[in-house]
Design an enzyme around this catalytic site. Structure first.
Site, PDB file in Angstrom:
ATOM      1  N   HIS A 137       0.877  -1.168   0.000  1.00 47.87           N
ATOM      2  CA  HIS A 137       0.000   0.000   0.000  1.00 47.87           C
ATOM      3  C   HIS A 137       0.919   1.223   0.000  1.00 47.87           C
ATOM      4  O   HIS A 137       2.011   1.178   0.579  1.00 47.87           O
ATOM      5  CB  HIS A 137      -0.837  -0.055   1.282  1.00 47.87           C
ATOM      6  N   ASP A 214       3.720  -4.092   7.813  1.00 47.05           N
ATOM      7  CA  ASP A 214       2.469  -3.360   7.695  1.00 47.05           C
ATOM      8  C   ASP A 214       1.371  -4.398   7.921  1.00 47.05           C
ATOM      9  O   ASP A 214       1.085  -5.222   7.049  1.00 47.05           O
ATOM     10  CB  ASP A 214       2.348  -2.719   6.312  1.00 47.05           C
ATOM     11  N   GLN A 217      -3.809  -5.183   7.167  1.00 45.89           N
ATOM     12  CA  GLN A 217      -4.782  -6.156   6.652  1.00 45.89           C
ATOM     13  C   GLN A 217      -4.627  -7.520   7.309  1.00 45.89           C
ATOM     14  O   GLN A 217      -5.309  -8.463   6.910  1.00 45.89           O
ATOM     15  CB  GLN A 217      -4.638  -6.314   5.115  1.00 45.89           C
ATOM     16  N   LYS A 240     -10.174  -0.725  10.347  1.00 47.76           N
ATOM     17  CA  LYS A 240     -10.314  -1.941   9.537  1.00 47.76           C
ATOM     18  C   LYS A 240     -10.597  -3.164  10.402  1.00 47.76           C
ATOM     19  O   LYS A 240     -10.747  -4.266   9.890  1.00 47.76           O
ATOM     20  CB  LYS A 240      -9.034  -2.178   8.725  1.00 47.76           C
TER      21      LYS A 240
HETATM   22  C1  LIG Z   1      -2.016  -2.701   3.680  1.00 47.85           C
HETATM   23  C2  LIG Z   1      -2.447  -1.343   4.115  1.00 47.85           C
HETATM   24  N1  LIG Z   1      -1.557  -0.510   4.673  1.00 47.85           N
HETATM   25  C3  LIG Z   1      -1.895   0.709   5.102  1.00 47.85           C
HETATM   26  C4  LIG Z   1      -3.182   1.175   4.985  1.00 47.85           C
HETATM   27  C5  LIG Z   1      -3.481   2.558   5.468  1.00 47.85           C
HETATM   28  O1  LIG Z   1      -4.364   2.580   6.512  1.00 47.85           O
HETATM   29  P1  LIG Z   1      -4.864   3.985   7.051  1.00 47.85           P
HETATM   30  O2  LIG Z   1      -5.458   4.683   5.867  1.00 47.85           O
HETATM   31  O3  LIG Z   1      -5.850   3.684   8.106  1.00 47.85           O
HETATM   32  O4  LIG Z   1      -3.651   4.708   7.546  1.00 47.85           O
HETATM   33  C6  LIG Z   1      -4.149   0.357   4.409  1.00 47.85           C
HETATM   34  C7  LIG Z   1      -5.552   0.796   4.250  1.00 47.85           C
HETATM   35  O5  LIG Z   1      -5.978   1.526   3.421  1.00 47.85           O
HETATM   36  C8  LIG Z   1      -3.766  -0.923   3.956  1.00 47.85           C
HETATM   37  O6  LIG Z   1      -4.667  -1.741   3.384  1.00 47.85           O
END
Ligand SMILES: Cc1ncc(COP(=O)(O)O)c(C=O)c1O
Lengths: 422, 152
Positions: A137, A214, A217, A240
């Site tokens: 991401h 990270d 998920q 999430k």
């Molecule tokens: C794998 C992953 N990392 C990071 C994020 C970022 O999460 P947030 O927007 O809550 O900071 C997400 C979600 O969008 C994600 O799916």
């Protein structure tokens, strides 16, 4: 491992009033939990109770409400620590979300690089390497990309195979003696791949690099135990995992947190302050400048209670089953191509796909007309899209409250998409 | 929601049979626009011929709304005077920002009035405007590159 029992999905659905919503004249089929999950009444009630009964700022007042609020906030920290198997609640830092948690870490490296007395593990120089993967991401890519650009370090990445798995064969070449940090996604948000971690963490250890995940998920969907994973840090996000928005978590080993300079500075993160100098509080306070998300922490603790009561092994088993059903049914749709692993092994119930000749925006729009909510676009993973030669995908993602019937509705609605556009 | 209202026949027809697609020479101004939320892209060229738009040519990837909109744009502005093209741009932009209230003047906007329904869907307005933003930008660049036309 705990014995797996089937989730009582009907009972779970009763805890989520939003699932009774209708869009047009149809009941919502919410298949977008990878973007954000829905919240059970238990979470909403806990936040409401706190706000109506105990609201006060923390660690600042001696009055009864102040003490209750502090206890609730620190209690939430302990609850989250226990949920991920952290040896100490002091290793849990509350942030705004995953993105801020990862930036907190990246800025710790940057600030350490500017300080000749900082821990050498955190100081970067030209020639040093930071390693990520091609399936990140943007939240676990851009902070490291920027850090590399600012410090002269080199950003490297582990590639993706055509089947949507990490190219683990390349690990010994990508992670080298020059690597100082490896940060990779535990479960990929676009591909749905669940990455095996042991080979990468072992290689990182071998070369003396820090390594973390990270876990945005993974923590919501699988049992995650930081001690078993043997990593130095993980980041995840409350919204999430049935919790509220506005709260996320950085967990890191105590010695790493001790060595890290703060990211944000200001109130609540100090020991002593003069006009010239400040000494910082110990972690986690060192990283929680300003008034934190207190009611949100209470909500997150309630979400963790909810997930614990379901049992994370049961959650995993439920989603594995849904992933299998979703893959099987989607494969029957004409012109549909799955982007990511096509078997329900080492994958989550998040499935991205393209539909020949129809743009994902149009797919999402027709699905919405059938009250089926999915996400369309690049899912904040543009390099992954590029790797598979697509601009965007449609992504359906399931969670504890989803049913086979909802997946059937997705598949039926995809049939309608074809009718409109061909 | 009413899908037919969004996906009018006219829109689907332009999507399936885009007019004026492809990049052509000559041109004086080119613009590349991206919709960061969905990754849709367009590269659009403008050829100015005297006080007229000599040609608009483009290459794009995107959804039915963004592709149909580029096709409609081509029909409306290619061959029109620069002043008329700018007037269409203003009219179309206003229609898209009308939140479902506008109808559009069929006399001037022709097929583009079919996009009136799109203005009810905030997530899709950007799709409809992508090509028009590229046109606006490319036209500014074209005018800037033509000696004695920097006043436009
Ligand atoms: C794998 C992953 N990392 C990071 C994020 C970022 O999460 P947030 O927007 O809550 O900071 C997400 C979600 O969008 C994600 O799916």
């Amino acid at each position: 491992m705990e014995a797996v029992t089937k989730l009582d999905v009907e009972a779970i659905r009763a805890d989520f009033p939003i699932l009774k919503r209708t869009i047009g004249d149809r009941t919502l089929a919410y298949l977008d939990s990878a973007a954000t999950s829905q919240k059970p009444v238990q979470v909403v009630d806990a936040m409401r109770r706190f706000t109506e009964h105990s609201n006060a700022n923390i660690s600042r007042s001696v009055h009864t409400l102040g003490a209750e609020a502090t206890e609730a906030y620190e209690g939430a920290r302990a609850r989250v620590a226990a949920f991920i198997g952290a040896p100490s609640a002091d290793e849990v830092v509350f942030t705004k979300n995953s993105t801020e948690a990862i930036n907190l870490l990246a800025y710790a490296f940057q600030n350490a690089t500017l300080d000749p007395h900082a821990d050498p593990r955190l100081r970067l120089a030209p020639g040093d390497e930071i390693v990520v993967t091609e399936m990140e991401h943007h939240a676990n890519l851009i902070p490291w990309q920027q850090l590399a650009q600012r410090t002269g370090a080199t950003l490297k990445w582990i590639g993706i195979t055509d089947h949507g798995r990490l190219d683990l064969e390349s690990v010994p070449d990508v992670i080298t003696e020059r690597t100082k940090l490896v940060s990779f996604t535990h479960v990929a948000n676009l591909l749905g791949t669940v990455n095996p971690t042991s080979q990468i963490t072992a290689r990182a250890r071998e070369v003396g690099a820090l390594v973390g995940l990270d876990a945005s998920q993974s923590v919501p969907h699988l049992p995650v135990n930081v001690a078993e994973l043997g990593v130095d840090f993980i980041a995840f996000t409350g919204h999430k995992m049935l919790g509220p928005t506005g709260i996320g978590v950085l967990w890191a080993k105590a010695d790493l947190l001790d060595a890290m300079p703060p990211f944000l500075t200001g109130g609540s993160m100090i020991k002593t302050v003069t006009m010239e100098q400040t000494t910082f509080a110990d972690a986690p306070a060192k990283f929680e400048a300003g008034t934190p998300p207190i009611a949100e922490a209470v909500g997150l603790a309630a979400a963790v209670d909810y997930l614990d009561a379901l049992g994370m092994e049961n959650v995993r088993a439920h989603e594995k089953e849904l992933a299998g059903y979703m893959l099987e049914r989607l494969e029957t749709v004409d012109g549909l191509a799955i982007i990511g692993p096509r078997v329900p092994i080492g994958r989550s119930a998040t499935v991205s796909f393209t539909l020949e000749g129809v743009h994902p925006h149009d797919v999402g729009q027709v699905l919405d007309a059938e009250a089926v909510a999915v996400r369309v676009g690049h899912h904040c993973a543009k390099p992954t899209c590029d790797r598979f030669g697509v601009n965007a995908t449609t992504r359906a993602s399931a969670y504890v409250y989803n049913t086979h019937e909802e997946i059937d509705r997705l598949v039926d609605a995809l049939g309608k998409v074809r009718k409109v556009f061909t | 929601m009413n899908l037919d209202e969004l996906y009018q026949e006219v829109i689907l027809d332009h999507y399936k049979h885009p007019r004026g697609a492809g990049l052509r020479e000559p041109y004086e101004g080119e613009s590349h626009q991206v919709n960061p939320t969905c990754g849709d892209e367009i590269t659009l060229r403008v050829h100015v011929d005297g006080d007229k738009i000599g040609d608009v040519s483009y290459e794009n990837v995107g959804c039915s709304i963004s592709k149909a909109s580029a096709s409609v744009l081509y029909e409306l502005v290619s061959g029109a005077t620069v002043d008329d093209a700018l007037a269409r741009l203003a009219e179309f932009t206003e229609l898209m920002n009308s939140k479902g209230q506008g109808e559009g003047d069929e006399e001037t906007l022709e097929d583009a009035v079919a996009f009136a329904g799109v203005s009810k869907y905030p997530m899709r307005v950007k799709c409809a405007l992508l090509g028009w933003m590229a046109f606006k930008d490319a036209l500014v660049r074209a005018e800037a590159s033509i000696p004695g036309r920097t006043d436009a």
